[in-house]
Design a protein around this motif. Structure first.
Motif, PDB file in Angstrom:
ATOM      1  N   ASP A  66      66.620  42.401  36.600  1.00  0.00           N
ATOM      2  CA  ASP A  66      67.026  42.130  38.250  1.00  0.00           C
ATOM      3  C   ASP A  66      67.582  40.592  37.529  1.00  0.00           C
ATOM      4  O   ASP A  66      68.776  40.618  37.573  1.00  0.00           O
ATOM      5  N   ASP A  67      67.115  39.680  36.954  1.00  0.00           N
ATOM      6  CA  ASP A  67      67.569  38.407  37.286  1.00  0.00           C
ATOM      7  C   ASP A  67      68.597  38.695  35.578  1.00  0.00           C
ATOM      8  O   ASP A  67      69.753  37.292  35.880  1.00  0.00           O
ATOM      9  N   GLN A  68      68.989  39.551  34.914  1.00  0.00           N
ATOM     10  CA  GLN A  68      69.760  39.785  33.751  1.00  0.00           C
ATOM     11  C   GLN A  68      70.628  40.912  34.386  1.00  0.00           C
ATOM     12  O   GLN A  68      71.588  40.158  34.230  1.00  0.00           O
ATOM     13  N   LEU A  69      70.573  41.520  35.605  1.00  0.00           N
ATOM     14  CA  LEU A  69      72.209  41.814  35.780  1.00  0.00           C
ATOM     15  C   LEU A  69      72.842  40.463  36.704  1.00  0.00           C
ATOM     16  O   LEU A  69      74.086  40.772  37.053  1.00  0.00           O
ATOM     17  N   ARG A  70      71.869  39.905  36.783  1.00  0.00           N
ATOM     18  CA  ARG A  70      72.468  38.526  37.972  1.00  0.00           C
ATOM     19  C   ARG A  70      73.061  37.135  37.147  1.00  0.00           C
ATOM     20  O   ARG A  70      73.759  36.340  37.860  1.00  0.00           O
ATOM     21  N   LEU A  71      72.875  37.113  35.709  1.00  0.00           N
ATOM     22  CA  LEU A  71      73.412  36.215  34.544  1.00  0.00           C
ATOM     23  C   LEU A  71      74.815  36.629  34.896  1.00  0.00           C
ATOM     24  O   LEU A  71      75.588  37.435  34.390  1.00  0.00           O
ATOM     25  N   ALA A  72      75.808  35.444  35.404  1.00  0.00           N
ATOM     26  CA  ALA A  72      77.250  35.257  34.937  1.00  0.00           C
ATOM     27  C   ALA A  72      77.222  35.382  33.847  1.00  0.00           C
ATOM     28  O   ALA A  72      77.249  34.770  32.691  1.00  0.00           O
ATOM     29  N   PRO A  94      70.121  37.242  47.599  1.00  0.00           N
ATOM     30  CA  PRO A  94      68.675  37.950  47.129  1.00  0.00           C
ATOM     31  C   PRO A  94      68.442  39.206  46.893  1.00  0.00           C
ATOM     32  O   PRO A  94      68.283  39.563  46.597  1.00  0.00           O
ATOM     33  N   GLU A  95      68.374  39.205  48.452  1.00  0.00           N
ATOM     34  CA  GLU A  95      68.077  40.304  48.537  1.00  0.00           C
ATOM     35  C   GLU A  95      68.629  41.837  48.291  1.00  0.00           C
ATOM     36  O   GLU A  95      67.548  43.180  48.112  1.00  0.00           O
ATOM     37  N   ARG A  96      70.185  42.112  47.825  1.00  0.00           N
ATOM     38  CA  ARG A  96      69.652  42.804  47.146  1.00  0.00           C
ATOM     39  C   ARG A  96      70.178  43.143  45.622  1.00  0.00           C
ATOM     40  O   ARG A  96      70.931  42.916  45.442  1.00  0.00           O
ATOM     41  N   GLY A  97      69.591  44.523  45.503  1.00  0.00           N
ATOM     42  CA  GLY A  97      69.182  44.568  44.284  1.00  0.00           C
ATOM     43  C   GLY A  97      70.420  45.302  43.949  1.00  0.00           C
ATOM     44  O   GLY A  97      71.126  46.513  43.981  1.00  0.00           O
ATOM     45  N   LEU A  98      69.651  45.974  42.275  1.00  0.00           N
ATOM     46  CA  LEU A  98      70.545  47.307  41.703  1.00  0.00           C
ATOM     47  C   LEU A  98      70.631  48.948  42.179  1.00  0.00           C
ATOM     48  O   LEU A  98      71.838  49.154  42.179  1.00  0.00           O
ATOM     49  N   HIS A 109      87.050  46.265  33.897  1.00  0.00           N
ATOM     50  CA  HIS A 109      86.457  46.247  33.787  1.00  0.00           C
ATOM     51  C   HIS A 109      85.395  46.445  32.900  1.00  0.00           C
ATOM     52  O   HIS A 109      84.037  45.624  33.179  1.00  0.00           O
ATOM     53  N   ASN A 110      85.564  47.452  32.418  1.00  0.00           N
ATOM     54  CA  ASN A 110      84.191  47.795  31.754  1.00  0.00           C
ATOM     55  C   ASN A 110      84.577  46.994  30.488  1.00  0.00           C
ATOM     56  O   ASN A 110      83.034  46.662  29.930  1.00  0.00           O
ATOM     57  N   GLY A 111      85.948  46.343  29.892  1.00  0.00           N
ATOM     58  CA  GLY A 111      85.582  45.291  29.160  1.00  0.00           C
ATOM     59  C   GLY A 111      84.567  44.128  29.510  1.00  0.00           C
ATOM     60  O   GLY A 111      84.488  43.137  28.815  1.00  0.00           O
ATOM     61  N   ASP A 112      84.831  43.753  30.839  1.00  0.00           N
ATOM     62  CA  ASP A 112      84.137  42.347  31.461  1.00  0.00           C
ATOM     63  C   ASP A 112      82.777  43.179  30.674  1.00  0.00           C
ATOM     64  O   ASP A 112      82.003  41.725  30.669  1.00  0.00           O
ATOM     65  N   ALA A 113      82.321  44.165  31.455  1.00  0.00           N
ATOM     66  CA  ALA A 113      81.112  44.234  31.643  1.00  0.00           C
ATOM     67  C   ALA A 113      80.604  44.551  30.324  1.00  0.00           C
ATOM     68  O   ALA A 113      79.153  43.832  29.930  1.00  0.00           O
ATOM     69  N   ASP A 114      81.022  44.878  28.869  1.00  0.00           N
ATOM     70  CA  ASP A 114      80.937  44.859  27.215  1.00  0.00           C
ATOM     71  C   ASP A 114      80.760  43.326  27.034  1.00  0.00           C
ATOM     72  O   ASP A 114      79.290  43.462  26.439  1.00  0.00           O
ATOM     73  N   LEU A 115      81.361  42.492  27.408  1.00  0.00           N
ATOM     74  CA  LEU A 115      81.062  41.052  27.468  1.00  0.00           C
ATOM     75  C   LEU A 115      79.765  40.993  28.180  1.00  0.00           C
ATOM     76  O   LEU A 115      78.975  39.675  26.731  1.00  0.00           O
ATOM     77  N   ILE A 116      79.858  40.858  29.431  1.00  0.00           N
ATOM     78  CA  ILE A 116      78.426  40.148  29.321  1.00  0.00           C
ATOM     79  C   ILE A 116      77.134  40.984  29.264  1.00  0.00           C
ATOM     80  O   ILE A 116      76.652  40.290  28.590  1.00  0.00           O
ATOM     81  N   ARG A 117      77.192  42.525  28.934  1.00  0.00           N
ATOM     82  CA  ARG A 117      76.136  42.986  28.210  1.00  0.00           C
ATOM     83  C   ARG A 117      75.258  42.172  27.169  1.00  0.00           C
ATOM     84  O   ARG A 117      74.382  41.844  27.045  1.00  0.00           O
ATOM     85  N   GLU A 118      76.987  42.317  26.261  1.00  0.00           N
ATOM     86  CA  GLU A 118      76.575  41.501  24.658  1.00  0.00           C
ATOM     87  C   GLU A 118      75.763  39.864  24.865  1.00  0.00           C
ATOM     88  O   GLU A 118      75.299  39.258  23.971  1.00  0.00           O
ATOM     89  N   GLN A 119      76.033  39.729  25.943  1.00  0.00           N
ATOM     90  CA  GLN A 119      75.690  38.003  26.254  1.00  0.00           C
ATOM     91  C   GLN A 119      74.523  38.097  26.345  1.00  0.00           C
ATOM     92  O   GLN A 119      73.895  36.911  26.300  1.00  0.00           O
ATOM     93  N   ILE A 120      73.710  39.495  27.720  1.00  0.00           N
ATOM     94  CA  ILE A 120      72.869  39.656  27.314  1.00  0.00           C
ATOM     95  C   ILE A 120      71.665  39.292  26.255  1.00  0.00           C
ATOM     96  O   ILE A 120      70.791  39.231  26.616  1.00  0.00           O
ATOM     97  N   ASP A 121      71.929  40.571  25.911  1.00  0.00           N
ATOM     98  CA  ASP A 121      70.701  41.190  25.237  1.00  0.00           C
ATOM     99  C   ASP A 121      71.560  41.807  24.170  1.00  0.00           C
ATOM    100  O   ASP A 121      70.683  42.438  22.919  1.00  0.00           O
ATOM    101  N   GLY A 122      72.777  41.697  23.840  1.00  0.00           N
ATOM    102  CA  GLY A 122      73.322  41.907  21.849  1.00  0.00           C
ATOM    103  C   GLY A 122      73.972  43.228  22.255  1.00  0.00           C
ATOM    104  O   GLY A 122      74.443  43.198  21.340  1.00  0.00           O
ATOM    105  N   ALA A 123      73.399  43.916  23.490  1.00  0.00           N
ATOM    106  CA  ALA A 123      74.111  45.359  23.094  1.00  0.00           C
ATOM    107  C   ALA A 123      75.910  45.129  23.668  1.00  0.00           C
ATOM    108  O   ALA A 123      76.458  44.800  23.986  1.00  0.00           O
ATOM    109  N   THR A 124      75.999  45.742  22.128  1.00  0.00           N
ATOM    110  CA  THR A 124      77.319  46.222  22.134  1.00  0.00           C
ATOM    111  C   THR A 124      77.806  47.654  22.354  1.00  0.00           C
ATOM    112  O   THR A 124      77.351  48.824  21.737  1.00  0.00           O
ATOM    113  N   GLY A 125      78.959  47.860  22.184  1.00  0.00           N
ATOM    114  CA  GLY A 125      79.328  49.492  22.541  1.00  0.00           C
ATOM    115  C   GLY A 125      79.640  50.355  23.947  1.00  0.00           C
ATOM    116  O   GLY A 125      79.818  49.370  24.943  1.00  0.00           O
ATOM    117  N   ALA A 126      79.376  51.747  23.839  1.00  0.00           N
ATOM    118  CA  ALA A 126      79.245  52.208  25.391  1.00  0.00           C
ATOM    119  C   ALA A 126      80.874  51.497  26.069  1.00  0.00           C
ATOM    120  O   ALA A 126      80.901  51.596  26.952  1.00  0.00           O
TER     121      ALA A 126
END
Length: 174
Positions: free
Chosen positions: A41-47, A95-99, A157-174
C-alpha cells in the motif's frame, strides 16, 4: 486469445475495427493493473516526482473516473456523480481507500462501460459538455472517437505508471 507472460491479452494482428479497438483498450487496461501488482500500500501511494501528486493508486482512481465519464456521461448521457465523490477528484488519495477498493471500483466502471456500448455502433454518438466540446470543436463524438481516446488515455498514463513503478522497485517493461 493469446496473452503476454504477465497475463495481458495480446491484441490480434488482424481483426475487424470494433474487435481491434476493444482488444487494444483491454490490453492497456490490463497494463495498468500489471503496473500495480505485487506492491504494498505505501508503495502504491508514492508520488512520481515532486511536485506531482500522481501515484499508481491515484492512476487507478483516475481510470475509474475516466471510464465513467466517457461511457456513462458522454456516450449515454447519464447524470452520474464522480466515482469517489466530489471531494476526491483527480489523483487525491484517501488513507482508508486502498488498492482493493480502487480496483473494484475501476473494474465495475469498466464492466458498466462494456455493457453500455455492447450493442452500439462505432458511428453512434455521445454528447460532450460545452467545456469539453471547446477542445474537440464539436459537441458530438462517435463511439469510435471515444474508444480511440480511451486507448490514448490509458497509453499515456501507462507511460506515467512505467516511470512510477521503475522509481518504486526498478521494474521496467510491460
Amino acid at each position: 486469445m493469446d496473452t503476454t507472460p504477465d497475463g495481458r491479452p495480446i491484441p490480434p494482428a488482424h481483426a475487424h475495427e470494433r474487435a481491434m479497438l476493444e482488444a487494444w483498450l483491454d490490453f492497456h487496461r490490463a497494463t495498468l493493473a500489471v503496473k500495480c501488482s505485487g506492491l504494498k500500500d505505501d508503495q502504491l501511494r508514492l508520488a512520481a516526482a515532486s511536485p506531482s501528486s500522481m501515484t499508481l493508486l491515484g492512476l487507478v482512481q483516475h481510470a475509474a473516473e475516466v471510464e465513467r465519464n466517457w461511457f456513462q456521461r458522454v456516450f449515454v448521457g447519464q447524470d452520474v456523480p464522480p466515482v469517489f465523490g466530489e471531494s476526491n477528484l483527480g489523483f487525491a488519495l484517501q488513507p482508508e481507500r486502498g488498492l482493493d477498493e480502487a480496483m473494484a471500483a475501476w473494474q465495475a466502471e469498466v464492466a458498466r462501460g462494456r455493457e453500455l456500448i455492447a450493442d452500439a455502433s462505432l458511428d453512434d454518438s455521445g454528447r460532450l459538455s460545452e467545456q469539453q466540446a471547446g477542445h474537440v470543436r464539436d459537441q458530438g463524438v462517435s463511439l469510435r472517437w471515444i474508444m480511440v481516446h480511451m486507448i490514448e488515455e490509458y497509453a499515456r498514463h501507462n507511460g506515467d505508471a512505467d516511470l512510477i513503478r521503475e522509481q518504486i522497485d526498478g521494474a521496467t517493461g510491460a
